[in-house]
Design a protein around this motif. Structure first.
Motif, PDB file in Angstrom:
ATOM      1  N   MET A   1      10.358  68.396  63.939  1.00 27.77           N
ATOM      2  CA  MET A   1      11.172  66.941  64.160  1.00 27.77           C
ATOM      3  C   MET A   1      11.805  67.146  65.340  1.00 27.77           C
ATOM      4  SD  MET A   1      10.681  66.107  61.620  1.00 27.77           S
ATOM      5  CE  MET A   1       8.567  66.200  60.905  1.00 27.77           C
ATOM      6  N   GLY A   2      12.425  68.242  65.841  1.00 33.59           N
ATOM      7  CA  GLY A   2      13.208  68.154  66.844  1.00 33.59           C
ATOM      8  C   GLY A   2      12.445  67.188  68.209  1.00 33.59           C
ATOM      9  N   ALA A   3      11.602  67.612  68.020  1.00 30.86           N
ATOM     10  CA  ALA A   3      10.716  66.465  69.612  1.00 30.86           C
ATOM     11  C   ALA A   3      10.797  65.225  68.812  1.00 30.86           C
ATOM     12  CB  ALA A   3       9.403  67.156  68.877  1.00 30.86           C
ATOM     13  N   LEU A   4      10.384  64.858  67.643  1.00 31.15           N
ATOM     14  CA  LEU A   4      10.409  63.265  67.426  1.00 31.15           C
ATOM     15  C   LEU A   4      11.712  62.863  67.579  1.00 31.15           C
ATOM     16  CD1 LEU A   4       8.576  61.551  65.884  1.00 31.15           C
ATOM     17  CD2 LEU A   4       9.363  62.218  64.269  1.00 31.15           C
ATOM     18  N   SER A   5      12.739  63.509  66.533  1.00 28.36           N
ATOM     19  CA  SER A   5      13.937  63.278  67.288  1.00 28.36           C
ATOM     20  C   SER A   5      14.058  62.691  68.694  1.00 28.36           C
ATOM     21  CB  SER A   5      15.136  63.906  66.834  1.00 28.36           C
ATOM     22  OG  SER A   5      15.183  65.138  64.887  1.00 28.36           O
ATOM     23  N   GLY A   6      13.678  63.851  69.504  1.00 28.56           N
ATOM     24  CA  GLY A   6      14.116  62.998  71.003  1.00 28.56           C
ATOM     25  C   GLY A   6      13.630  62.508  71.444  1.00 28.56           C
ATOM     26  N   LEU A   7      12.357  62.158  71.393  1.00 34.83           N
ATOM     27  CA  LEU A   7      11.602  60.681  71.975  1.00 34.83           C
ATOM     28  C   LEU A   7      11.920  60.210  71.191  1.00 34.83           C
ATOM     29  CD1 LEU A   7       7.662  60.951  72.403  1.00 34.83           C
ATOM     30  CD2 LEU A   7       8.442  59.471  70.854  1.00 34.83           C
ATOM     31  N   LEU A   8      12.377  59.412  69.454  1.00 36.68           N
ATOM     32  CA  LEU A   8      12.861  58.206  69.739  1.00 36.68           C
ATOM     33  C   LEU A   8      13.791  58.028  69.654  1.00 36.68           C
ATOM     34  CD1 LEU A   8      11.774  58.791  65.688  1.00 36.68           C
ATOM     35  CD2 LEU A   8      10.761  57.289  67.010  1.00 36.68           C
ATOM     36  N   ALA A   9      14.712  59.238  70.299  1.00 38.27           N
ATOM     37  CA  ALA A   9      16.305  58.948  70.232  1.00 38.27           C
ATOM     38  C   ALA A   9      16.119  58.119  72.315  1.00 38.27           C
ATOM     39  CB  ALA A   9      17.050  59.788  70.656  1.00 38.27           C
ATOM     40  N   ALA A  10      15.132  58.371  73.357  1.00 40.01           N
ATOM     41  CA  ALA A  10      14.433  58.356  74.399  1.00 40.01           C
ATOM     42  C   ALA A  10      13.965  56.448  73.795  1.00 40.01           C
ATOM     43  CB  ALA A  10      13.626  59.290  74.481  1.00 40.01           C
ATOM     44  N   ALA A  11      13.499  56.867  73.255  1.00 43.68           N
ATOM     45  CA  ALA A  11      13.424  55.222  72.758  1.00 43.68           C
ATOM     46  C   ALA A  11      13.682  54.359  72.601  1.00 43.68           C
ATOM     47  CB  ALA A  11      11.700  54.971  72.053  1.00 43.68           C
ATOM     48  N   ALA A  12      15.119  54.593  71.987  1.00 47.44           N
ATOM     49  CA  ALA A  12      16.012  53.845  71.231  1.00 47.44           C
ATOM     50  C   ALA A  12      16.714  53.167  72.448  1.00 47.44           C
ATOM     51  CB  ALA A  12      17.381  54.386  70.287  1.00 47.44           C
ATOM     52  N   ALA A  13      17.171  54.631  73.297  1.00 46.07           N
ATOM     53  CA  ALA A  13      18.097  54.347  74.839  1.00 46.07           C
ATOM     54  C   ALA A  13      17.040  53.376  75.557  1.00 46.07           C
ATOM     55  CB  ALA A  13      18.415  56.184  75.331  1.00 46.07           C
ATOM     56  N   LEU A  14      15.570  53.738  75.722  1.00 47.53           N
ATOM     57  CA  LEU A  14      14.989  52.379  76.906  1.00 47.53           C
ATOM     58  C   LEU A  14      15.286  51.187  75.835  1.00 47.53           C
ATOM     59  CD1 LEU A  14      12.161  54.630  77.793  1.00 47.53           C
ATOM     60  CD2 LEU A  14      14.185  53.912  79.227  1.00 47.53           C
ATOM     61  N   GLY A  15      14.879  51.484  74.762  1.00 42.83           N
ATOM     62  CA  GLY A  15      15.273  49.892  74.722  1.00 42.83           C
ATOM     63  C   GLY A  15      16.617  48.960  74.181  1.00 42.83           C
ATOM     64  N   THR A  16      17.310  49.836  74.219  1.00 44.59           N
ATOM     65  CA  THR A  16      18.109  49.203  74.537  1.00 44.59           C
ATOM     66  C   THR A  16      18.809  48.751  75.781  1.00 44.59           C
ATOM     67  OG1 THR A  16      19.104  51.003  72.519  1.00 44.59           O
ATOM     68  CG2 THR A  16      21.281  49.798  74.293  1.00 44.59           C
ATOM     69  N   GLY A  17      18.570  49.756  77.176  1.00 42.78           N
ATOM     70  CA  GLY A  17      17.888  49.290  78.898  1.00 42.78           C
ATOM     71  C   GLY A  17      18.039  47.843  78.423  1.00 42.78           C
ATOM     72  N   GLU A  18      16.398  47.582  77.796  1.00 40.43           N
ATOM     73  CA  GLU A  18      15.910  46.948  77.851  1.00 40.43           C
ATOM     74  C   GLU A  18      16.315  45.740  77.497  1.00 40.43           C
ATOM     75  OE1 GLU A  18      12.682  46.423  79.263  1.00 40.43           O
ATOM     76  OE2 GLU A  18      13.637  48.142  80.526  1.00 40.43           O
ATOM     77  N   LEU A  19      17.057  45.647  76.713  1.00 41.12           N
ATOM     78  CA  LEU A  19      17.685  44.043  75.344  1.00 41.12           C
ATOM     79  C   LEU A  19      19.003  43.432  76.592  1.00 41.12           C
ATOM     80  CD1 LEU A  19      17.963  42.950  73.306  1.00 41.12           C
ATOM     81  CD2 LEU A  19      19.421  44.470  71.934  1.00 41.12           C
ATOM     82  N   LEU A  20      19.996  44.993  77.066  1.00 41.97           N
ATOM     83  CA  LEU A  20      20.518  45.078  77.665  1.00 41.97           C
ATOM     84  C   LEU A  20      19.673  43.699  79.059  1.00 41.97           C
ATOM     85  CD1 LEU A  20      22.941  47.207  77.821  1.00 41.97           C
ATOM     86  CD2 LEU A  20      23.396  45.562  76.560  1.00 41.97           C
ATOM     87  N   ILE A  79      14.321  69.275  70.940  1.00 37.23           N
ATOM     88  CA  ILE A  79      13.325  70.230  71.040  1.00 37.23           C
ATOM     89  C   ILE A  79      14.730  71.828  71.443  1.00 37.23           C
ATOM     90  CG2 ILE A  79      11.927  72.306  71.132  1.00 37.23           C
ATOM     91  CD1 ILE A  79       9.601  70.114  71.478  1.00 37.23           C
ATOM     92  N   LEU A  80      15.410  71.548  72.424  1.00 41.05           N
ATOM     93  CA  LEU A  80      16.457  72.134  73.638  1.00 41.05           C
ATOM     94  C   LEU A  80      17.469  71.774  72.368  1.00 41.05           C
ATOM     95  CD1 LEU A  80      15.475  72.427  77.017  1.00 41.05           C
ATOM     96  CD2 LEU A  80      14.985  73.601  76.050  1.00 41.05           C
ATOM     97  N   SER A  81      17.739  71.532  71.784  1.00 49.08           N
ATOM     98  CA  SER A  81      18.975  70.644  71.519  1.00 49.08           C
ATOM     99  C   SER A  81      18.680  71.603  70.111  1.00 49.08           C
ATOM    100  CB  SER A  81      19.240  69.280  70.791  1.00 49.08           C
ATOM    101  OG  SER A  81      19.156  68.312  71.553  1.00 49.08           O
ATOM    102  N   ARG A  82      18.023  71.908  69.388  1.00 54.25           N
ATOM    103  CA  ARG A  82      18.205  72.628  68.577  1.00 54.25           C
ATOM    104  C   ARG A  82      18.977  74.211  68.608  1.00 54.25           C
ATOM    105  NH1 ARG A  82      16.386  70.447  64.141  1.00 54.25           N
ATOM    106  NH2 ARG A  82      14.730  70.260  64.225  1.00 54.25           N
ATOM    107  N   ARG A  83      18.078  74.695  69.704  1.00 52.71           N
ATOM    108  CA  ARG A  83      19.131  75.968  70.035  1.00 52.71           C
ATOM    109  C   ARG A  83      20.611  75.732  70.070  1.00 52.71           C
ATOM    110  NH1 ARG A  83      15.263  79.900  70.993  1.00 52.71           N
ATOM    111  NH2 ARG A  83      13.216  78.092  71.068  1.00 52.71           N
ATOM    112  N   SER A  84      20.904  74.412  71.682  1.00 49.33           N
ATOM    113  CA  SER A  84      22.616  73.907  72.000  1.00 49.33           C
ATOM    114  C   SER A  84      22.040  72.518  71.978  1.00 49.33           C
ATOM    115  CB  SER A  84      22.153  74.374  73.187  1.00 49.33           C
ATOM    116  OG  SER A  84      24.045  74.310  73.495  1.00 49.33           O
ATOM    117  N   ARG A  85      23.239  72.329  70.272  1.00 48.28           N
ATOM    118  CA  ARG A  85      24.290  71.245  70.550  1.00 48.28           C
ATOM    119  C   ARG A  85      23.719  70.350  72.076  1.00 48.28           C
ATOM    120  NH1 ARG A  85      22.282  68.425  66.497  1.00 48.28           N
ATOM    121  NH2 ARG A  85      22.340  70.397  64.650  1.00 48.28           N
ATOM    122  N   ALA A  86      24.402  71.144  73.150  1.00 51.43           N
ATOM    123  CA  ALA A  86      25.090  70.100  74.454  1.00 51.43           C
ATOM    124  C   ALA A  86      23.799  69.671  74.564  1.00 51.43           C
ATOM    125  CB  ALA A  86      26.185  71.200  75.119  1.00 51.43           C
ATOM    126  N   VAL A  87      22.999  70.421  74.866  1.00 48.94           N
ATOM    127  CA  VAL A  87      21.338  69.931  75.739  1.00 48.94           C
ATOM    128  C   VAL A  87      21.179  68.500  75.748  1.00 48.94           C
ATOM    129  CG1 VAL A  87      18.843  70.056  75.915  1.00 48.94           C
ATOM    130  CG2 VAL A  87      20.526  72.188  75.946  1.00 48.94           C
TER     131      VAL A  87
END
Ligand SMILES: Nc1nc2c(c(=O)[nH]1)N[C@H]1C(S)=C(S)[C@@H](COP(=O)(O)O)O[C@H]1N2
Ligand SMILES: [Mo]
Length: 516
Positions: A1-20, A79-87
């Motif tokens: 789930m960590g990997a999927l969450s990260g991937l989707l979040a990155a997609a949302a960030a990219l999509g935001t950039g495209e929209l802007l 995935i890494l965020s699972r270990r440390s929230r800051a990543v």
């Protein structure tokens, strides 16, 4: 789930950039910005060289590569965020710095807006990551991500509720990414096309769009009559395109294919280099009801179709010319009509300016005398020669006639139906059209009276409509007024009423008025 969450979040960030980036020309796409860095900064210009050599596909590949790298890195951060929230935030911020810097160095961009776009995109990415990680953590129904207790206290309903929460959140994130990317691209593209169209304007300028001296019109003298030249903004539009095709002339070419001696492909520049013709042409839609407004008259210029056909060399037996648009729409008409001397053309301008996007920019077919559905392919990309039997255009299997000559028609513009008038002199006026064969006569009938000749304006061309006016001495009472036109071959409109399908509405346009 960590990997999927990260991937989707990155997609949302990219999509935001495209929209802007779609919102302003001054905000470049972060993704394209990064791709641009590779193009410009690789040692020895390897990427630039390969794009010059392999063309647009190489660029698509590069952009795809950047996107995939971002998504994979996003997954890793997840995935890494699972270990440390800051990543997550740190990783995304690093993304943002690279994206913002890459975007800001683009020539047309505003530094401030590029950085702002990167900042907002990162913000959306981090927010999405935080929410998704929280939902996926609670889905596991453990106090924290590091406590491994598969049989922790829970109930099935709690579990499915949490799973639903994660599914909803990830679905929303994915949707945001897709919609943002799609919308942003589209906005950016239409801005590019608008700019390209603007740039072409001076090169495509025609002679002035004015009524030639000696052609009398009723534009000023008769109130309410359609102007003899329809301004582009008032010209009707019909097409089967949900989204207007946005065609950049630089990425466009016109192919002439099929039953020809040699298939050819012309760039927009090559088309521009050819000789052009100019003509007033009335275009009508076959769906136009009697008295309807799906008809207009404009001054068009473009490359004569016969000259293009000559370049390719038409094979004997090629009895049909099919136009195909960039989005796959088709229309076909008899080859002989293109070659019988009428000014059929691949039109590039409308009323002196490059074709408006909704009227087919950068190029469309026009065959005077034919309804649009069999001839006037907008956003043209291919002209195919074939036989009459071998192919049916878009509307033919949908119940419309294969041949589509524009019927001679006339319309009353003024007075409007059901108007109340004062007794005395009143102008009854409108337009009449029989493109390719001109209009020779227009007549008006009041109630059951005789057909009375109307006065005609001058004709801009045999392919253009005329205005007509009848000075009526209106007597009190309720009246019924009809109009009919006769074309240059002597054919008069039939009184018989028929629907637009399959081959154009017939019958007289009539109005009721009250005089008191
Ligand atoms: N690509 C494309 N071209 C098209 C159409 C279409 O749906 N797609 N519609 C045709 C029809 S039915 C008509 S009447 C004319 C209308 O042209 P206009 O929208 O410029 O008035 O375009 C024709 N060209
Ligand atoms: Mo049409």
């Amino acid at each position: 789930m960590g990997a999927l969450s990260g991937l989707l979040a990155a997609a949302a960030a990219l999509g935001t950039g495209e929209l802007l980036s779609g919102a302003s020309q001054k905000i470049p796409s972060l993704v394209l910005g990064v791709a641009g860095v590779f193009v410009d900064e690789t040692p020895g210009g390897i990427v630039r060289w390969s794009i010059d050599t392999f063309g647009a596909r190489q660029k698509t590949l590069l952009v795809t590569g950047v996107v995939i790298a971002c998504l994979l890195l996003g997954a890793l951060f997840g995935i890494l965020s699972r270990r440390s929230r800051a990543v997550g935030p740190i990783g995304f911020a690093a993304f943002g710095v690279i994206g913002g810097w890459a975007a800001a160095r683009e020539a047309q961009s505003s530094d401030f807006l590029s950085w702002l776009s990167a900042f907002v995109s990162v913000g959306v990415g981090v927010a999405a990551l935080t929410v998704l990680l929280a939902k996926s953590a609670s889905e596991r129904v453990r106090p924290g991500p590091d406590v491994a207790d598969p049989d922790g206290p829970t109930t099935m309903s709690r579990l499915s509720l949490n799973r639903r929460g994660f599914l909803l959140a990830s679905g929303a994130t994915a949707a945001w990414a897709v919609v943002g990317t799609g919308l942003g691209r589209r906005l950016r593209q239409s801005a590019n096309v608008a700019a390209a169209r603007e740039e072409l304007a001076p090169r495509l300028a025609t002679g002035p769009v004015i009524v030639p001296a000696g052609v009398e019109t009723f534009d000023k003298s008769v109130r309410g009559v359609s102007p003899i030249i329809t301004p582009n903004r008032d010209f009707y539009r019909t097409d089967a395109s949900l989204l207007l095709p946005q065609v950049d002339p630089d990425d466009w070419s016109l192919r002439i294919t099929g039953m020809v001696d040699r298939e050819i492909e012309l760039s927009f520049e090559e088309l521009l280099a050819m000789e052009r013709i100019e003509e007033f042409i009335t275009l009508a839609c076959v769906s136009n009801e009697v008295g309807g407004d799906l008809v207009g008259n404009a001054y068009w210029s473009g490359v004569p179709l016969p000259a293009l056909l000559q370049l390719a060399g038409v094979s004997a037996g090629a009895s049909q010319i099919v136009g195909r648009s960039v989005d796959g729409w088709t229309a076909g008409f008899p080859t002989e009509l293109a070659l019988d001397g009428r000014p059929s053309m691949v039109a590039l301008t409308m009323n002196g300016v490059p074709l408006p996007v909704k009227h087919g920019f950068p190029a469309r077919l026009l065959v005077p005398g034919l309804y649009g559905y069999v001839s006037a392919t907008k956003w043209l990309k291919e002209i195919e020669l074939t036989t009459w039997e071998a192919f049916d255009g878009y509307w033919i299997p949908r119940g419309w006639a294969k041949e589509g000559p524009i019927r001679v028609q006339s319309r009353i513009d003024v007075p409007q139906s059901f108007a109340t008038l004062k007794p005395g002199r009143t102008a009854v006026a409108g337009v009449a059209w029989g493109p390719a064969r001109s209009i020779s006569r227009v007549e008006v009938q009041i109630d059951e009276g005789p057909w009375l000749p109307a006065r005609l304006s001058g004709a801009l061309s045999v392919n253009a409509w005329v205005q007509w006016v009848y000075e009526w001495d209106a007597a009190p009472g309720s009246h019924f007024i009809s109009v009919r036109a006769t074309d240059g071959t002597g054919e008069t409109q039939t009184a018989k009423r028929s629907r637009p399908d399959p081959s154009g509405a017939t019958g007289y346009h009539s109005i009721n008025v009250d005089v008191k």
